[in-house]
Design a protein around this motif. Sequence first.
Motif, PDB file in Angstrom:
ATOM      1  N   LEU A 409       0.833  -1.171  -0.145  1.00 27.89           N
ATOM      2  CA  LEU A 409      -0.147   0.003  -0.056  1.00 27.89           C
ATOM      3  C   LEU A 409       0.878   1.258  -0.079  1.00 27.89           C
ATOM      4  O   LEU A 409       0.744   2.179  -0.802  1.00 27.89           O
ATOM      5  N   THR A 410       1.900   1.290   0.644  1.00 31.52           N
ATOM      6  CA  THR A 410       2.937   2.523   1.140  1.00 31.52           C
ATOM      7  C   THR A 410       3.447   2.819  -0.474  1.00 31.52           C
ATOM      8  O   THR A 410       3.636   3.988  -0.957  1.00 31.52           O
ATOM      9  N   ALA A 411       3.782   1.664  -1.181  1.00 30.07           N
ATOM     10  CA  ALA A 411       4.547   2.002  -2.712  1.00 30.07           C
ATOM     11  C   ALA A 411       3.348   2.364  -3.481  1.00 30.07           C
ATOM     12  O   ALA A 411       3.778   3.449  -4.358  1.00 30.07           O
ATOM     13  N   ARG A 412       2.112   1.753  -3.407  1.00 30.42           N
ATOM     14  CA  ARG A 412       1.146   2.472  -4.066  1.00 30.42           C
ATOM     15  C   ARG A 412       0.737   3.915  -3.900  1.00 30.42           C
ATOM     16  O   ARG A 412       0.384   4.738  -4.801  1.00 30.42           O
ATOM     17  N   ALA A 413       0.880   4.399  -2.497  1.00 32.65           N
ATOM     18  CA  ALA A 413       0.345   5.657  -2.045  1.00 32.65           C
ATOM     19  C   ALA A 413       1.330   6.681  -2.662  1.00 32.65           C
ATOM     20  O   ALA A 413       0.988   7.907  -2.891  1.00 32.65           O
ATOM     21  N   ALA A 414       2.480   6.274  -2.876  1.00 30.44           N
ATOM     22  CA  ALA A 414       3.587   7.255  -3.414  1.00 30.44           C
ATOM     23  C   ALA A 414       3.317   7.775  -4.849  1.00 30.44           C
ATOM     24  O   ALA A 414       3.582   8.549  -5.150  1.00 30.44           O
ATOM     25  N   ILE A 415       2.556   6.866  -5.738  1.00 24.67           N
ATOM     26  CA  ILE A 415       1.942   7.352  -6.954  1.00 24.67           C
ATOM     27  C   ILE A 415       0.510   7.513  -7.329  1.00 24.67           C
ATOM     28  O   ILE A 415       0.009   8.094  -8.281  1.00 24.67           O
ATOM     29  N   ASP A 416      -0.456   7.233  -6.463  1.00 21.72           N
ATOM     30  CA  ASP A 416      -1.732   6.962  -6.674  1.00 21.72           C
ATOM     31  C   ASP A 416      -2.591   7.884  -5.580  1.00 21.72           C
ATOM     32  O   ASP A 416      -2.367   8.020  -4.220  1.00 21.72           O
ATOM     33  N   PRO A 417      -3.222   8.799  -6.145  1.00 21.19           N
ATOM     34  CA  PRO A 417      -4.018   9.775  -5.375  1.00 21.19           C
ATOM     35  C   PRO A 417      -4.968   9.370  -4.491  1.00 21.19           C
ATOM     36  O   PRO A 417      -5.367   9.838  -3.262  1.00 21.19           O
ATOM     37  N   VAL A 418      -5.772   8.184  -5.077  1.00 25.04           N
ATOM     38  CA  VAL A 418      -6.570   7.650  -4.022  1.00 25.04           C
ATOM     39  C   VAL A 418      -6.057   6.857  -2.859  1.00 25.04           C
ATOM     40  O   VAL A 418      -6.546   7.098  -1.767  1.00 25.04           O
ATOM     41  N   VAL A 419      -5.183   5.787  -3.066  1.00 23.87           N
ATOM     42  CA  VAL A 419      -4.551   4.996  -2.137  1.00 23.87           C
ATOM     43  C   VAL A 419      -3.504   6.096  -1.260  1.00 23.87           C
ATOM     44  O   VAL A 419      -3.718   6.061  -0.022  1.00 23.87           O
ATOM     45  N   GLY A 420      -2.877   7.350  -1.812  1.00 22.85           N
ATOM     46  CA  GLY A 420      -2.319   8.272  -1.282  1.00 22.85           C
ATOM     47  C   GLY A 420      -3.071   8.944  -0.022  1.00 22.85           C
ATOM     48  O   GLY A 420      -2.490   9.198   1.180  1.00 22.85           O
ATOM     49  N   ALA A 421      -4.204   9.319  -0.352  1.00 23.72           N
ATOM     50  CA  ALA A 421      -5.265  10.066   0.345  1.00 23.72           C
ATOM     51  C   ALA A 421      -5.391   9.327   1.405  1.00 23.72           C
ATOM     52  O   ALA A 421      -5.439   9.870   2.728  1.00 23.72           O
ATOM     53  N   ALA A 422      -5.787   7.910   1.319  1.00 24.00           N
ATOM     54  CA  ALA A 422      -6.350   7.064   2.349  1.00 24.00           C
ATOM     55  C   ALA A 422      -4.981   6.859   3.273  1.00 24.00           C
ATOM     56  O   ALA A 422      -5.346   6.811   4.619  1.00 24.00           O
ATOM     57  N   PHE A 423      -4.033   6.617   2.829  1.00 29.68           N
ATOM     58  CA  PHE A 423      -2.736   6.399   3.747  1.00 29.68           C
ATOM     59  C   PHE A 423      -2.411   7.683   4.672  1.00 29.68           C
ATOM     60  O   PHE A 423      -2.025   7.439   5.847  1.00 29.68           O
TER      61      PHE A 423
END
Length: 470
Positions: A409-423
Motif C-alpha cells: 500500500l505504501t508503494a502504491r500511495a507514492a503514485i496513486d492519489p486515491v491510495v495516497g489520500a487514504a494512507f
Amino acid sequence: MAEHVDGGRSAVVIGGGLAGMLAVTALLGHVDAITVVERDRYPAGRTFRKGVPQARHLHILLSGGQRALDTLLPGTVEALTAAGARSLDLPRDLITRTPTGWQRRFDERRHRTLSVTRPVLDAVVRERALRAAAGSATRVEVLEATEAVGLTGDSRQVTGVRVRSRGGSERAERALSAQLVVDASGRGSRVPQWYAALGRGAPHEETVDAGIAYATRMYRPRDPEPEVGVNIPGWPQCPRGAAYVPVEDGKWLLTLSGVRGHHPPTDEAEFTAFSATVGDPYVHELLAHAEPVSSVYGFRDTFNRRRHFERAGALPEGFLVLGDANCTFNPVYGQGMSVAALGALAVRGALDEAGGLRPGATAEAQRAVSRAVDPAWLAAVGADRPYASDGDARAGIGERVSTWYIERLTARAAIDPVVGAAFRDVFCLTAPLSRLVSPRVVLRTVLLPRRPGLAGPPVAGEPARPGTEA
C-alpha cells in the motif's frame, strides 16, 4: 500520614510535560483540584530543559493531533503558529523518497503538519493549559523539582502518590492523597515497580526494538531557503534515513537515522559525511547551502513499548496512564505528541460520558486511550518489525499479512492519489485503520500493477485528482 491535595474531588498528575499538561486540561471540571508533580524546574523562557532528553530533535504535530489539541485547548494551534511553528501541507510541502522512488507531490490541502521545536511546543501548551485552569472551577497547583517515588493504596485501589523534593535540604517523603492519579511521566515511568510495591503484577507489555538511533543538527539555510521539507526514510536495502524540515526563526533541523550497525555519528564532520549515505543524495546537496548553528545531538532510546493497562484487571481503581508511560513509539515517526493529545481528548470524552469519577470510569477512560493509540502503534511496529531483535515478540500470521499489505500500500500511495489520500488520513491520525481496507483502496493496492515513483525530487506540486488512474 497522607496529605490531602485539596477538599472534594482531587487528582494528582505525575509529570508536568506535554502529556501532563494535556491530562490537566482533560480533567478540568471533573475534579475540584489537581496537583502536578514535576521533577524539573521549568526554564525561564522557551529553552531546552534536562528532563526532556529528546527535545533537541524533530517534533511534528500531525493534523489529527492538531484537531485534538485545539478541541482540548481552543486556539493553541494558532498560538503555536504565532510562536514560529512552520506549517507543512502533506505531501505538497514535504517531499518523500520511498524505496521505489520519489512520491508525487499532490496538492491536497487536507493535512497540515506543524514543525516546531520542543521548548516552544511545551511552553505554549503549558501556558495555555494553566490559563484554562485559572478560568475554570478546578484549582491547579504545580510542584516543581518534586518527584513521585511511589503510589499509595493497595492492589485494588490507588489512593495517592508518595513524593519528595529534589531541591534543598528537605528530602523527606510525604503522601498526597487523591481520588485519581494520572501517570504522565513519560518513557521512564516506574509503574511496574510501583505495581509490585502494591502487590500487583506488571501489566502485559509488548516491545518492538528496531535498534534505530538518530542524530540531529540545526542549520540556517542561505537565502533562498528550500521550498519544501525532505523526508528520506530508511528501508531494508538502505537502512539509513534523513529528514530536513523548517522550524521557527528561519532555522531547519536535520535528523539522520540508522538501524543497528548504521547509527549516525555525532562528530560534526562525520555527521555531514553520513548524510551522503542515505537513500538519495538530495539532502546532502542541500547542506552545501546551509550554515550549521548547533552541535550534533544523538538519541538511542527509540524502542516501541506498549503496556496494556486497558485489559481487564490491569488497572486499579483511581489510576490512569497516559502518553509515553502508556505507549511509547519510535520517535522517528513523529506520532508521540499527536497521540498524547488524542489520548487526553479520549479521557475527557470518557469522563464526560461516565458523568465524572464514578467507579469504573478510569477503566473506561483507559480503554478509550487504547483505541486512540491503536493506529499509531500498528504503523510504528509494522515499520520497525523487519529490523526487530530476536528478543521481541514475534509477529503472528495476522501481523505478517498486514505488514505485506502495508508495504504494498505504501508503494502504491507514492503514485496513486486515491491510495495516497487514504494512507495520509490514517498516518495523520484523522481516520481509523479501516480506511486502508475500504474496497476501493484494497482493489487499487492489490490488483493494479506496481510502478516506480518519480526518478528525482518533484519540483512542483500537482493537483490531487481522486478517481484518476496512476
